[in-house]
Design a protein around this motif. Structure first.
Motif, PDB file in Angstrom:
ATOM      1  N   LYS A 162      -8.188   5.142   8.576  1.00 45.03           N
ATOM      2  CA  LYS A 162      -7.959   6.783   8.001  1.00 45.03           C
ATOM      3  C   LYS A 162      -8.848   7.594   9.038  1.00 45.03           C
ATOM      4  O   LYS A 162      -8.112   8.605   9.130  1.00 45.03           O
ATOM      5  CB  LYS A 162      -8.114   6.819   6.447  1.00 45.03           C
ATOM      6  CG  LYS A 162      -7.184   6.338   5.608  1.00 45.03           C
ATOM      7  CD  LYS A 162      -7.246   6.926   4.194  1.00 45.03           C
ATOM      8  CE  LYS A 162      -8.603   6.456   3.505  1.00 45.03           C
ATOM      9  NZ  LYS A 162      -8.749   6.700   2.008  1.00 45.03           N
ATOM     10  N   PHE A 178      -8.612  -8.870  -5.153  1.00 42.73           N
ATOM     11  CA  PHE A 178      -8.989  -8.229  -6.427  1.00 42.73           C
ATOM     12  C   PHE A 178      -8.425  -8.664  -7.819  1.00 42.73           C
ATOM     13  O   PHE A 178      -7.469  -9.717  -7.573  1.00 42.73           O
ATOM     14  CB  PHE A 178      -8.527  -6.699  -6.499  1.00 42.73           C
ATOM     15  CG  PHE A 178      -6.872  -6.563  -6.338  1.00 42.73           C
ATOM     16  CD1 PHE A 178      -6.276  -6.268  -5.231  1.00 42.73           C
ATOM     17  CD2 PHE A 178      -6.364  -6.507  -7.504  1.00 42.73           C
ATOM     18  CE1 PHE A 178      -4.804  -6.026  -5.194  1.00 42.73           C
ATOM     19  CE2 PHE A 178      -4.895  -6.180  -7.570  1.00 42.73           C
ATOM     20  CZ  PHE A 178      -4.396  -6.115  -6.402  1.00 42.73           C
ATOM     21  N   ILE A 215      -5.093  -7.293  -1.321  1.00 43.90           N
ATOM     22  CA  ILE A 215      -4.623  -5.854  -0.476  1.00 43.90           C
ATOM     23  C   ILE A 215      -4.806  -6.030   0.700  1.00 43.90           C
ATOM     24  O   ILE A 215      -5.874  -6.495   1.368  1.00 43.90           O
ATOM     25  CB  ILE A 215      -5.313  -4.730  -1.403  1.00 43.90           C
ATOM     26  CG1 ILE A 215      -4.813  -3.268  -0.718  1.00 43.90           C
ATOM     27  CG2 ILE A 215      -7.043  -5.027  -1.260  1.00 43.90           C
ATOM     28  CD1 ILE A 215      -5.335  -2.181  -1.563  1.00 43.90           C
ATOM     29  N   ILE A 216      -3.644  -5.505   1.535  1.00 43.86           N
ATOM     30  CA  ILE A 216      -3.739  -5.978   2.850  1.00 43.86           C
ATOM     31  C   ILE A 216      -3.867  -4.506   3.784  1.00 43.86           C
ATOM     32  O   ILE A 216      -2.915  -3.552   3.316  1.00 43.86           O
ATOM     33  CB  ILE A 216      -2.492  -6.636   3.204  1.00 43.86           C
ATOM     34  CG1 ILE A 216      -2.694  -8.115   2.838  1.00 43.86           C
ATOM     35  CG2 ILE A 216      -2.510  -7.130   4.973  1.00 43.86           C
ATOM     36  CD1 ILE A 216      -1.818  -8.281   1.565  1.00 43.86           C
ATOM     37  N   CYS A 217      -4.527  -4.376   4.619  1.00 40.48           N
ATOM     38  CA  CYS A 217      -4.588  -3.290   5.537  1.00 40.48           C
ATOM     39  C   CYS A 217      -3.652  -3.276   6.591  1.00 40.48           C
ATOM     40  O   CYS A 217      -3.589  -4.134   7.290  1.00 40.48           O
ATOM     41  CB  CYS A 217      -6.062  -2.998   6.158  1.00 40.48           C
ATOM     42  SG  CYS A 217      -6.041  -1.364   7.336  1.00 40.48           S
ATOM     43  N   PRO A 266       5.123  -5.530   6.817  1.00 40.65           N
ATOM     44  CA  PRO A 266       6.156  -4.858   6.432  1.00 40.65           C
ATOM     45  C   PRO A 266       6.044  -3.199   6.694  1.00 40.65           C
ATOM     46  O   PRO A 266       4.927  -2.987   6.615  1.00 40.65           O
ATOM     47  CB  PRO A 266       6.165  -5.121   4.926  1.00 40.65           C
ATOM     48  CG  PRO A 266       4.715  -5.578   4.497  1.00 40.65           C
ATOM     49  CD  PRO A 266       4.205  -6.477   5.975  1.00 40.65           C
ATOM     50  N   SER A 267       7.097  -2.468   6.914  1.00 37.57           N
ATOM     51  CA  SER A 267       6.977  -1.052   7.314  1.00 37.57           C
ATOM     52  C   SER A 267       6.131  -0.326   6.422  1.00 37.57           C
ATOM     53  O   SER A 267       6.560  -0.134   5.245  1.00 37.57           O
ATOM     54  CB  SER A 267       8.441  -0.719   7.480  1.00 37.57           C
ATOM     55  OG  SER A 267       9.104  -0.715   6.459  1.00 37.57           O
ATOM     56  N   LEU A 300      -8.208  -8.081   1.586  1.00 39.02           N
ATOM     57  CA  LEU A 300      -9.295  -8.015   0.443  1.00 39.02           C
ATOM     58  C   LEU A 300      -8.668  -8.736  -0.819  1.00 39.02           C
ATOM     59  O   LEU A 300      -7.343  -8.533  -1.235  1.00 39.02           O
ATOM     60  CB  LEU A 300      -9.712  -6.473   0.072  1.00 39.02           C
ATOM     61  CG  LEU A 300     -10.693  -5.869   0.997  1.00 39.02           C
ATOM     62  CD1 LEU A 300     -10.572  -5.915   2.538  1.00 39.02           C
ATOM     63  CD2 LEU A 300     -11.099  -4.251   0.647  1.00 39.02           C
ATOM     64  N   GLU A 338       0.796  -8.130  -3.758  1.00 40.38           N
ATOM     65  CA  GLU A 338       0.407  -7.710  -2.704  1.00 40.38           C
ATOM     66  C   GLU A 338       0.370  -6.249  -2.583  1.00 40.38           C
ATOM     67  O   GLU A 338       1.507  -5.772  -2.583  1.00 40.38           O
ATOM     68  CB  GLU A 338       0.966  -8.567  -1.476  1.00 40.38           C
ATOM     69  CG  GLU A 338       0.667  -9.856  -1.512  1.00 40.38           C
ATOM     70  CD  GLU A 338       1.850 -10.744  -0.762  1.00 40.38           C
ATOM     71  OE1 GLU A 338       2.320 -10.342  -0.105  1.00 40.38           O
ATOM     72  OE2 GLU A 338       1.838 -11.926  -1.066  1.00 40.38           O
ATOM     73  N   LEU A 339      -0.544  -5.725  -2.402  1.00 41.38           N
ATOM     74  CA  LEU A 339      -0.542  -4.315  -2.193  1.00 41.38           C
ATOM     75  C   LEU A 339      -0.897  -3.841  -0.595  1.00 41.38           C
ATOM     76  O   LEU A 339      -1.581  -4.468  -0.019  1.00 41.38           O
ATOM     77  CB  LEU A 339      -1.636  -3.384  -2.558  1.00 41.38           C
ATOM     78  CG  LEU A 339      -1.722  -3.687  -4.418  1.00 41.38           C
ATOM     79  CD1 LEU A 339      -3.040  -2.802  -4.998  1.00 41.38           C
ATOM     80  CD2 LEU A 339      -0.339  -3.142  -4.919  1.00 41.38           C
ATOM     81  N   PHE A 340      -0.145  -3.244   0.080  1.00 39.55           N
ATOM     82  CA  PHE A 340      -0.425  -2.770   1.491  1.00 39.55           C
ATOM     83  C   PHE A 340      -0.592  -1.441   1.816  1.00 39.55           C
ATOM     84  O   PHE A 340      -0.054  -0.584   1.053  1.00 39.55           O
ATOM     85  CB  PHE A 340       1.186  -3.070   2.273  1.00 39.55           C
ATOM     86  CG  PHE A 340       1.803  -4.314   2.145  1.00 39.55           C
ATOM     87  CD1 PHE A 340       1.232  -5.477   3.292  1.00 39.55           C
ATOM     88  CD2 PHE A 340       2.275  -4.833   1.210  1.00 39.55           C
ATOM     89  CE1 PHE A 340       1.625  -6.797   2.926  1.00 39.55           C
ATOM     90  CE2 PHE A 340       2.791  -6.036   1.146  1.00 39.55           C
ATOM     91  CZ  PHE A 340       2.309  -7.143   1.823  1.00 39.55           C
ATOM     92  N   GLY A 341      -1.767  -1.104   2.509  1.00 38.50           N
ATOM     93  CA  GLY A 341      -1.902   0.229   2.877  1.00 38.50           C
ATOM     94  C   GLY A 341      -2.879   0.172   3.996  1.00 38.50           C
ATOM     95  O   GLY A 341      -2.857  -0.419   4.938  1.00 38.50           O
ATOM     96  N   ARG A 342      -3.659   1.158   3.767  1.00 36.41           N
ATOM     97  CA  ARG A 342      -4.600   1.491   5.073  1.00 36.41           C
ATOM     98  C   ARG A 342      -6.034   1.804   4.611  1.00 36.41           C
ATOM     99  O   ARG A 342      -6.181   2.412   3.621  1.00 36.41           O
ATOM    100  CB  ARG A 342      -4.320   2.902   5.811  1.00 36.41           C
ATOM    101  CG  ARG A 342      -2.939   3.287   5.937  1.00 36.41           C
ATOM    102  CD  ARG A 342      -2.154   2.960   7.464  1.00 36.41           C
ATOM    103  NE  ARG A 342      -0.880   2.956   7.433  1.00 36.41           N
ATOM    104  CZ  ARG A 342      -0.198   1.993   8.556  1.00 36.41           C
ATOM    105  NH1 ARG A 342      -0.638   1.414   9.424  1.00 36.41           N
ATOM    106  NH2 ARG A 342       1.339   2.340   8.368  1.00 36.41           N
ATOM    107  N   CYS A 343      -6.828   0.777   5.064  1.00 36.55           N
ATOM    108  CA  CYS A 343      -8.212   0.952   4.624  1.00 36.55           C
ATOM    109  C   CYS A 343      -8.975   2.061   5.081  1.00 36.55           C
ATOM    110  O   CYS A 343      -8.232   2.902   6.031  1.00 36.55           O
ATOM    111  CB  CYS A 343      -8.941  -0.339   4.956  1.00 36.55           C
ATOM    112  SG  CYS A 343      -9.266  -0.477   6.772  1.00 36.55           S
ATOM    113  N   GLU A 344     -10.150   2.277   4.507  1.00 39.39           N
ATOM    114  CA  GLU A 344     -10.796   3.710   5.029  1.00 39.39           C
ATOM    115  C   GLU A 344     -10.936   3.899   6.481  1.00 39.39           C
ATOM    116  O   GLU A 344     -10.813   5.088   6.828  1.00 39.39           O
ATOM    117  CB  GLU A 344     -12.361   3.597   4.108  1.00 39.39           C
ATOM    118  CG  GLU A 344     -13.168   4.896   4.049  1.00 39.39           C
ATOM    119  CD  GLU A 344     -14.163   4.486   3.026  1.00 39.39           C
ATOM    120  OE1 GLU A 344     -14.826   3.690   2.857  1.00 39.39           O
ATOM    121  OE2 GLU A 344     -14.032   5.664   2.236  1.00 39.39           O
TER     122      GLU A 344
END
Lengths: 166, 166
Positions: free
Chosen positions: A150, A115, A104-106, A165-166, A113, A141-147
Motif C-alpha cells: 500500500k 489464518f 490470504i494472498i497479496c 484473479p483481477s 499468509l 481464499e482472500l485476495f488483497g494488498r498487504c501493508e
DNA sequence: GTAGTTGCAAAGTTTTTGCACTCTT
DNA sequence: AAGAGTGCAAAAACTTTGCAACTAC
C-alpha cells in the motif's frame, strides 16, 4: 504456531504416512523417502517445480513424475493439500486435516499468509446444513494488498508472477 | 433470486460492457456480440467448451480463441468471474461485482449451488484488517455431499467427472 | 485505408501416462 | 522372482499466441 506444535504435527504426519504406506503396500524407495522428508520439512506452499528443485539438490536424478506421484499419495493420505491461488499452478502444502487454515494472498507481492477463524467455520457448517449438504471440505481464499504494497513504493517483494484473479 | 433482479443485472451488465467496449475501443463484431449475448443469458458455471458449443449452435464457424479472448474481456470488465472448483478446468459465470456469492459443490454429482452470507463477509473484512490487508476479492468454496448423494442409491446426477479435491 | 478481429494451427503450460528398466520385498 | 517404483519421453488437457485474411469504423 509454536515449534512444539509443528514437531508434533510432523510426528503425527509420519505416523499417518506409515499407516497409509502399509495399507497401500507401498514400497520404501529412496526417492519416495526423500520427497516425503523434504515435503514434511517444508512450511510453505510449493509447486511441483519448487519441490523438485529441493529434491534434486539432494538427488539430481529424480524425475517430475515421481514427485507428482508421491504428492498424489500424500494428498490421498490427507497429509498434503492442493491449492491454486487463482493462478494455473497447483501448490502443495503440508496440512493435516485437523490443522485446517485458510489463506490470504497479496495481489502485489504474492505473499501467502495463513489464518484460522472458528466463527467462519461455524457459519459454513450452518450454511451447508441449510442446503442439506454434508460438509467435507472447504476452501477460503482472500485476495488483497498487504501493508507494504500500500505504500507509494509498492511492496518490495512484488514480482511479475503469473496471473492472480483481477 | 427473482427474475426481476436477473433482468436488471443483465441490463446493468450490458451498460458496463458498453462502457468498457467504448473505453477499450473494442469493435462490435458478430462473434463478440453473439458470445456476449450467450454468456449474459447463461445462469450457470460454464467451461469454454460449454460456451463454445452454445455459440456454435448459432454460428458454427466461431473458434476457441475468440471465446477465450472475449471471456478475458468480460472478466476484465468485471462482468464474468473465473473459478475452478477443485478441478483443472476454468469455469466462467456471469457475476457483477456487487452480486458476489459463494459456492457449495457436491463431490458426488458435481452440482454447484450458490449462496450469500453477509456475516462471513464481515468476518473476512475483519480478518483482512487484522492482517493489514486491503481486501479486494475472495473465494469461498464448500465441498460436500448433497442430500441425494447421501441416500443409499447415491446421487442420480453423479458422473465420473475429473477430480474434485479429496 | 487503418487497425482491431478472427480462425486456424502451432506453441506453451502443467499434469498424466506408457514403457523399459530398476529396485524392494 | 514378482511386481511395485522410477525416469524418460510422449501424450493429454487446457490456454495463449503468431499470422494471414477479414471487417468495422
Amino acid at each position: 504456531m509454536g515449534a512444539d506444535l509443528k514437531i508434533s504435527a510432523r510426528k503425527r504426519a509420519e505416523k499417518i504416512w506409515a499407516a497409509y504406506a502399509k495399507a497401500q503396500a507401498l514400497r520404501s524407495t529412496n526417492q519416495r523417502t526423500l520427497i516425503c522428508d523434504i515435503f514434511l520439512e517444508s512450511t510453505g506452499h510449493y509447486t511441483v517445480d519448487d519441490l523438485l528443485a529441493k529434491v534434486r539438490a539432494r538427488d539430481p536424478k529424480v524425475g517430475y513424475a515421481t514427485v507428482y506421484r508421491t504428492l498424489k499419495h500424500l494428498v490421498d493420505a490427507n497429509i498434503a493439500r492442493e491449492s491454486n491461488f487463482g493462478d494455473t499452478v497447483t501448490r502443495y502444502e503440508f496440512a493435516l486435516d485437523d490443522q485446517h487454515h485458510d489463506h490470504i494472498i497479496c495481489l502485489d507481492c504474492h505473499a501467502i499468509l495463513e489464518f484460522e477463524n472458528e466463527e467462519i467455520e461455524i457459519l459454513q457448517d450452518r450454511i451447508a446444513e441449510g442446503l442439506h449438504f454434508r460438509l467435507e471440505d472447504h476452501r477460503l481464499e482472500l485476495f488483497g494488498r498487504c501493508e507494504l504494497a500500500k505504500t507509494k513504493k509498492g511492496c518490495p517483494r512484488a514480482k511479475d508472477k503469473p496471473g492472480m484473479p483481477s
